[in-house]
Design a protein around this motif. Sequence first.
Motif, PDB file in Angstrom:
ATOM      1  N   HIS A 129       0.828  -1.205   0.000  1.00 32.02           N
ATOM      2  CA  HIS A 129       0.000   0.000   0.000  1.00 32.02           C
ATOM      3  C   HIS A 129       0.863   1.256   0.000  1.00 32.02           C
ATOM      4  CE1 HIS A 129      -4.023  -1.798   0.492  1.00 32.02           C
ATOM      5  NE2 HIS A 129      -3.411  -2.713   1.231  1.00 32.02           N
ATOM      6  N   GLY A 130       2.141   1.091   0.149  1.00 35.35           N
ATOM      7  CA  GLY A 130       3.124   2.160   0.048  1.00 35.35           C
ATOM      8  C   GLY A 130       4.406   1.559  -0.488  1.00 35.35           C
ATOM      9  N   GLN A 175       5.945  16.168  -2.668  1.00 32.94           N
ATOM     10  CA  GLN A 175       4.944  16.149  -1.611  1.00 32.94           C
ATOM     11  C   GLN A 175       3.555  15.888  -2.186  1.00 32.94           C
ATOM     12  OE1 GLN A 175       5.866  16.613   1.656  1.00 32.94           O
ATOM     13  NE2 GLN A 175       7.995  16.826   0.985  1.00 32.94           N
ATOM     14  N   SER A 176       2.806  15.076  -1.489  1.00 28.59           N
ATOM     15  CA  SER A 176       1.405  14.882  -1.834  1.00 28.59           C
ATOM     16  C   SER A 176       0.622  16.161  -1.589  1.00 28.59           C
ATOM     17  CB  SER A 176       0.814  13.754  -0.975  1.00 28.59           C
ATOM     18  OG  SER A 176      -0.595  13.744  -1.046  1.00 28.59           O
ATOM     19  N   ARG A 205      -3.357  15.491  -8.429  1.00 30.77           N
ATOM     20  CA  ARG A 205      -4.336  14.614  -7.777  1.00 30.77           C
ATOM     21  C   ARG A 205      -3.922  13.142  -7.816  1.00 30.77           C
ATOM     22  NH1 ARG A 205      -9.773  14.743  -6.593  1.00 30.77           N
ATOM     23  NH2 ARG A 205      -9.958  16.882  -7.351  1.00 30.77           N
ATOM     24  N   CYS A 206      -3.277  12.747  -8.909  1.00 30.04           N
ATOM     25  CA  CYS A 206      -2.883  11.350  -9.068  1.00 30.04           C
ATOM     26  C   CYS A 206      -1.542  11.032  -8.405  1.00 30.04           C
ATOM     27  CB  CYS A 206      -2.837  10.992 -10.544  1.00 30.04           C
ATOM     28  SG  CYS A 206      -4.440  11.053 -11.379  1.00 30.04           S
ATOM     29  N   ASN A 207      -0.934  12.030  -7.762  1.00 31.56           N
ATOM     30  CA  ASN A 207       0.382  11.921  -7.124  1.00 31.56           C
ATOM     31  C   ASN A 207       1.505  11.851  -8.162  1.00 31.56           C
ATOM     32  OD1 ASN A 207       0.777  12.193  -4.316  1.00 31.56           O
ATOM     33  ND2 ASN A 207       1.772  10.189  -4.207  1.00 31.56           N
ATOM     34  N   PHE A 224      -0.575  10.103   2.357  1.00 34.12           N
ATOM     35  CA  PHE A 224      -1.647   9.698   1.454  1.00 34.12           C
ATOM     36  C   PHE A 224      -1.589  10.493   0.153  1.00 34.12           C
ATOM     37  CE2 PHE A 224      -5.916   9.733  -0.212  1.00 34.12           C
ATOM     38  CZ  PHE A 224      -6.430   8.490   0.079  1.00 34.12           C
ATOM     39  N   PRO A 225      -1.748   9.833  -0.999  1.00 31.72           N
ATOM     40  CA  PRO A 225      -2.140   8.428  -1.217  1.00 31.72           C
ATOM     41  C   PRO A 225      -0.978   7.443  -1.279  1.00 31.72           C
ATOM     42  CG  PRO A 225      -2.147   9.590  -3.295  1.00 31.72           C
ATOM     43  CD  PRO A 225      -1.762  10.613  -2.256  1.00 31.72           C
ATOM     44  N   TYR A 226       0.198   7.853  -0.850  1.00 32.27           N
ATOM     45  CA  TYR A 226       1.378   7.004  -0.693  1.00 32.27           C
ATOM     46  C   TYR A 226       2.004   6.569  -2.026  1.00 32.27           C
ATOM     47  CZ  TYR A 226      -0.705   6.881   3.920  1.00 32.27           C
ATOM     48  OH  TYR A 226      -1.265   7.251   5.108  1.00 32.27           O
TER      49      TYR A 226
END
Length: 268
Positions: A129-130, A175-176, A205-207, A224-226
Amino acid sequence: DGCPDEAFLDVSQHPGAGPQYPDPELAVRCSADELIVTGNGIPHYAFVPITPNPLRAVAHEYHLPLRPALAAAPSALPLLGTAGVAVNGLPFFGPNEAGQPAAQAFGDPIYNGIMDACLGHTAAEYHYHGLLVDCFGGGDAGEPSPIVAFAADGFPIYGPFGCLDAGCAQVVEMQSSWDRVGDPRTNAWDAYAFNEKPGAQYLDRCNGRVGPDGTYRYHATATFPYIIGCYAGTPRALGGGGGGGGGRPPRPQPLVEALRALLAWPTR
């Protein structure tokens, strides 16, 4: 436009999950228009159980676009299931957990502390998840991060550090732009909101972002969103992990809508 097979690890040079598990397997090749990744789902480092689910070999074969292109608009991640492939051949999922346990239904598994030291754990299969650069060979201090994964739309995912100029004179930690606005224990997508921020270090938005060379890429971030928050390109369906088609909108939605979407999806 060449095959990015050199971005992937030689897992045979790593110790593997442990003597009680199969050796990790990974093969990477390219066709005229696809990046093809096959493996057995076994991590290249010592497995530490975090969930009650056992580690088992799973036959993977992922087909990703070799020459990704930006889509007209972002598209959804799957609510559950594979969102892309790390450079050791293992899948990564989006930034939310499954519907159980009830106290953490669709919550943020990293916030909830149910990940191992490499931000992975087992469900139907081992997945992330990360993504941490140190778990995939590391990077040099002060240098841009290497590729750690590829998303289902084919775009590469780099570690957090990137160049701000073509000569790479300035390297910063990306940075997110998602902010915490609620409780990540119960529904990750309602607990965070995207807020566009000024500054070249802040991602979309999509990182992801367009780099100094004019190509799009994502960056794994500490918050988040990692990994990714949506797809900037057109994804291939990769399946796995109990989630079939469909996807999670790149904006928060009520939990009941997420449950309805989940129940409507086919399973593998």
